[in-house]
Design an enzyme around this catalytic site. Structure first.
Site, PDB file in Angstrom:
ATOM      1  N   GLY A 203       0.595  -1.221   0.026  1.00  0.00           N
ATOM      2  CA  GLY A 203       0.217  -0.118  -0.062  1.00  0.00           C
ATOM      3  C   GLY A 203       1.021   1.166   0.098  1.00  0.00           C
ATOM      4  CB  SER A 204       1.883   3.834  -0.596  1.00  0.00           C
ATOM      5  OG  SER A 204       2.801   2.912  -1.061  1.00  0.00           O
ATOM      6  CG  ASN A 205      -0.110   6.578   4.182  1.00  0.00           C
ATOM      7  OD1 ASN A 205      -1.228   6.269   3.981  1.00  0.00           O
ATOM      8  ND2 ASN A 205       0.282   6.186   5.238  1.00  0.00           N
ATOM      9  N   PRO A 225       5.545   4.712   1.442  1.00  0.00           N
ATOM     10  CG  PRO A 225       7.356   4.010   0.261  1.00  0.00           C
ATOM     11  CD  PRO A 225       6.865   5.270   0.828  1.00  0.00           C
ATOM     12  CG  ASN A 471      -2.939   2.220  -0.463  1.00  0.00           C
ATOM     13  OD1 ASN A 471      -2.529   2.174   0.669  1.00  0.00           O
ATOM     14  ND2 ASN A 471      -1.974   2.578  -1.455  1.00  0.00           N
TER      15      ASN A 471
END
Length: 765
Positions: A203-205, A225, A471
């Site tokens: 996922g990630s921000n 990430p 995400n």
């Protein structure tokens, strides 16, 4: 003589011979400089092998489909996939024809980078072999690599968002009543869990702040990430320079001679795994006379048959070669998933992955690495369309922030989806009708590849305040300008936001009331370890605790006491209440409609929220889950004084480093994935990986960050856990980018390597 003069002179004196200058700063981060692409690749491969020789060697065995040959068919990969299934899959994926075709499609510059990487890796391997290979890979499966080995690694990366999630289903697919599969029964429960957790583990921000919100009127970028801490998706931190042509720093995946997430003189960017579809399934209507033939527009068509050969090590050590037939249709390979995608005498399922034809991915990232302006960067993504399965967020030093959901997506409009798919199957997996040629993907002449969307028809947003993604779909990238009206395969609106996105939007709203966004504000978004969902449900949960507890009063009161004392974060000092909260929220997932206020598409930032503690099903679930949590905490040997640092750790060099953060599904921006271990502890396997906050001033980029699991995966390296320990202490590091910053670093060391030399030499000032 100055170091720069030595490098230039050596390059001019050795025409045709690769040379590179590798300078290391704090935490062993390599800054690699060369005069051309081959030299740069040479330096990257050499430095990477110094730090991660065994990791890359192991991945080379995997992508060549040789795990059963060296380790036996019953052992498992890092991803917990049986070697036999892995080998069938990769021998199918990386045929000589496919690998050669990918290689021939590359520009000379990309080929030189990749060839240089292989040569540099092999040099480091030879030097290390002379001294003795690391204990974890001192074996005959470690060998020199070729450029084509690195192509195979790249192709593995491409299909991570598609057919790579169906490796067992492809390897095990066989016609009804056919002979048993060579790899034996696959564990589809593990495969299903891996597929469900794809967006969590990869996922990630990402958060890009523009001039209207930043402290100095220039762009600011937070890259966060969430990727695996082990294996072939483990990031590597480096700085790459070709004077006058390239100057970029950041992180890259194994085997890639370029930066995936990073920054340059005027730009910074990051990626987040997107919600777009990168493959579709096709349901094949089979010929009643033969389950290896399917009907297309009423005509019987034979399935293709690709014979895959796998070498299997026998218990006695002898080798046996076994063949396996992989069936396919014009849409792609047949996949068989018991109970989900069954191959019987009526139907079979074929999978078409758009990224199998994406030979542009390396050129894409290299073009982004070289981009000078945000317009340049956006143009490269529009023209090349090589981004496989991620969003892109970027900023520039002029204060622009950009979001692009421009990955490789099958061109299937909503009306075709309505005509060609079964709505009863839902939208998680897109299943089209394979009996009608009208259901094939549409071709747009403006797209870089037949069958995918052209970039101009995909979501993108340029703003001066901010864009963000965690995400979710493109819809709420910025609530002031919702992005809607796209094919369901690209982006869907009106869907609940993930709790990490809600946390980010909430924090941005709060920051808007206190003044411009500063560097420490972005750092705190990760390092605060706030559990966003706690604020949404804890008031109701504590009200539940004040109700009549019934016969289990003592056990429930104990849990309630610890919940009340919990600080609602996932910090190292957070108490046992955090563990109880995790158990409670996990238990509630089995209860329909447990929210007090359900999701409202007109209020996506504030809903759903609260617990429906007046509902009997919710009351019963809370009781059961809290009692089970009390038992679990006791069985783990935890006491009322235990803290999260006593539970979640990462092991390296014989030591355990406590790691803050926790499950992203609880709204923890610092998403950390850990798995249960003996003695009540949890071992970290993924999550926050490479961190960078980048701002700009008149001198260029000013960056701070960490590679959370450290530069080296070799337990004997001094850089196997140093950044991990810094992360545990919440200490960010300055990322030296300019010559002045690099040479001023107190840990500065320099090495010049030339292809003709047997050993590099230390450069002197």
């Amino acid at each position: 003589m100055g170091l720069g003069l030595i490098s230039v002179a050596s390059a001019q004196g050795d025409a045709g011979q690769a040379s590179a200058e590798i300078r290391r700063t704090q935490f062993g981060v390599p800054h690699i400089r060369a005069e051309n692409e081959r030299g740069l690749g040479y330096g990257i491969g050499y430095a990477y092998a110094q730090d991660n020789l065994c990791l890359l060697a192991n991945e080379i065995v995997t992508v060549n489909g040789q795990r059963s040959r060296y380790f036996g068919p019953e052992q498992v990969t890092v991803e917990q996939r049986k070697n036999s299934a892995s080998d069938v899959f990769f021998n199918w994926l990386n045929t000589p024809q496919a690998v050669s075709g990918f290689w021939q499609a590359q520009t000379p510059q990309i080929q030189q980078l990749v060839e240089g990487y292989a040569t540099g890796y092999n040099r480091a391997l030879a030097e290390r072999r002379a001294k003795g290979l690391p204990e974890q890979c001192a074996s005959d499966w470690v060998r020199p690599i070729t450029a084509l080995d690195l192509v195979k690694l790249t192709r593995r990366l491409l299909v991570e968002g598609g057919v790579g999630q169906f490796a067992e289903a492809l390897a095990g697919a066989q016609p009804p009543q056919a002979a048993a599969s060579i790899e034996g029964p696959a564990d589809f429960s593990v495969a299903a869990l891996r597929q469900q957790r794809f967006a969590l583990e990869r996922g990630s921000n990402g958060l890009a702040i523009g001039s209207e919100r930043s402290f100095n009127g220039r762009g600011m970028l937070l890259a966060n990430p969430h990727f695996p801490w082990v294996g072939g998706m483990r990031f590597y931190q480096m700085h790459l320079t070709i004077p006058g042509k390239l100057d970029v720093m950041g992180a890259a995946l194994p085997g890639l001679p370029m930066i995936n997430i990073g920054f340059s003189r005027h730009l910074a960017w990051t990626h987040t795994v997107d919600t777009s579809k990168h493959f579709t399934l096709y349901r094949l209507q089979l010929d009643p006379k033969d389950p290896t033939r399917y009907l297309l527009d009423g005509k019987s068509v034979p399935m293709s048959q690709q014979t895959v050969m796998v070498d299997i090590k026998q218990p006695g050590g002898q080798m046996k070669t076994i063949s396996r037939v992989v069936y396919g249709s014009q849409f792609g390979p047949v996949v068989q998933w018991p109970g989900r995608l069954d191959w019987d005498r009526r139907f079979a399922y074929s999978l078409r992955d758009a990224n199998l034809e994406n030979d542009r991915v390396l050129a894409q990232w290299y073009a982004m690495n070289r981009a000078v302006t945000l317009k340049d960067l956006q143009a490269t993504v529009h023209e090349i369309q090589g981004i496989p399965w991620v969003n892109t967020l970027a900023v520039d030093d002029q204060g622009q922030s950009l979001y692009m959901n421009l990955s490789v997506v099958p061109n299937v409009e909503a009306d075709k989806l309505a005509r060609c798919s079964d709505p009863r199957l839902g939208s998680k997996l897109i299943v089209l009708d394979g009996s009608r040629s009208e259901c094939v993907w549409d071709i747009d002449p403006k797209a870089a590849q037949p069958g995918i969307y052209a970039a101009e028809r995909q979501p993108q947003l340029l703003r001066r305040d901010y864009v963000q993604n965690s995400n979710d779909s493109a819809w709420m990238t910025n609530p002031s300008q919702p992005l809607s009206g796209y094919s369901p395969l690209i982006s869907q609106q009106g869907q609940p936001l993930g709790p990490r996105a809600r946390f980010a939007l909430d924090r941005l709203d709060k920051l808007a009331r206190t003044g411009p966004v500063k560097v420490e504000d972005l750092q705190r978004m990760v390092m605060d370890d706030q559990v966003y969902l706690a604020d949404q449900v804890m008031p109701d949960l504590l009200r539940f605790c004040t109700a009549d507890p019934g016969p289990e009063a003592s056990a429930l009161a104990q849990v309630c006491t610890r919940l009340k004392a919990w600080d609602r974060t996932a910090g190292l000092d957070s108490g046992v209440g955090f563990i109880h909260f995790q158990h409670i929220m996990e238990g509630l997932q089995a209860v329909p409609d447990f929210w007090r206020v359900p999701f409202d598409p007109q209020d996506p930032q504030q809903t759903p929220r609260g617990l429906a503690i007046d509902q009997p099903a919710v009351i019963e679930a809370l009781r059961k889950t809290m009692l089970a949590s009390a038992d679990a905490v006791k069985a783990a040997g935890l006491s009322a004084d235990s803290r999260w640092q006593d539970v979640q750790v990462v092991s390296s060099r014989g030591r355990q480093t406590p790691i803050h953060g926790g499950p992203g599904e609880l709204g923890i921006y610092n998403a950390i994935q850990s798995v249960p271990r003996a003695n009540g502890k949890r071992e970290v396997v993924g999550g926050t990986s490479y961190l960078q906050v980048v701002t700009f001033d008149d001198k260029g980029p000013q960056a701070q960050g960490l590679l959370v699991f450290s530069v080296s995966s070799d337990p004997a390296s001094p850089h196997a856990a140093d950044q991990t320990e810094a992360f545990s202490r919440k200490q960010w590091s300055v990322l030296p980018f300019t010559e002045q910053q690099i040479k001023a670093d107190p840990y500065y060391q320099a090495l010049i390597i030339r292809e003709r030399d047997e050993a590099g030499r230390v450069a002197t000032q």
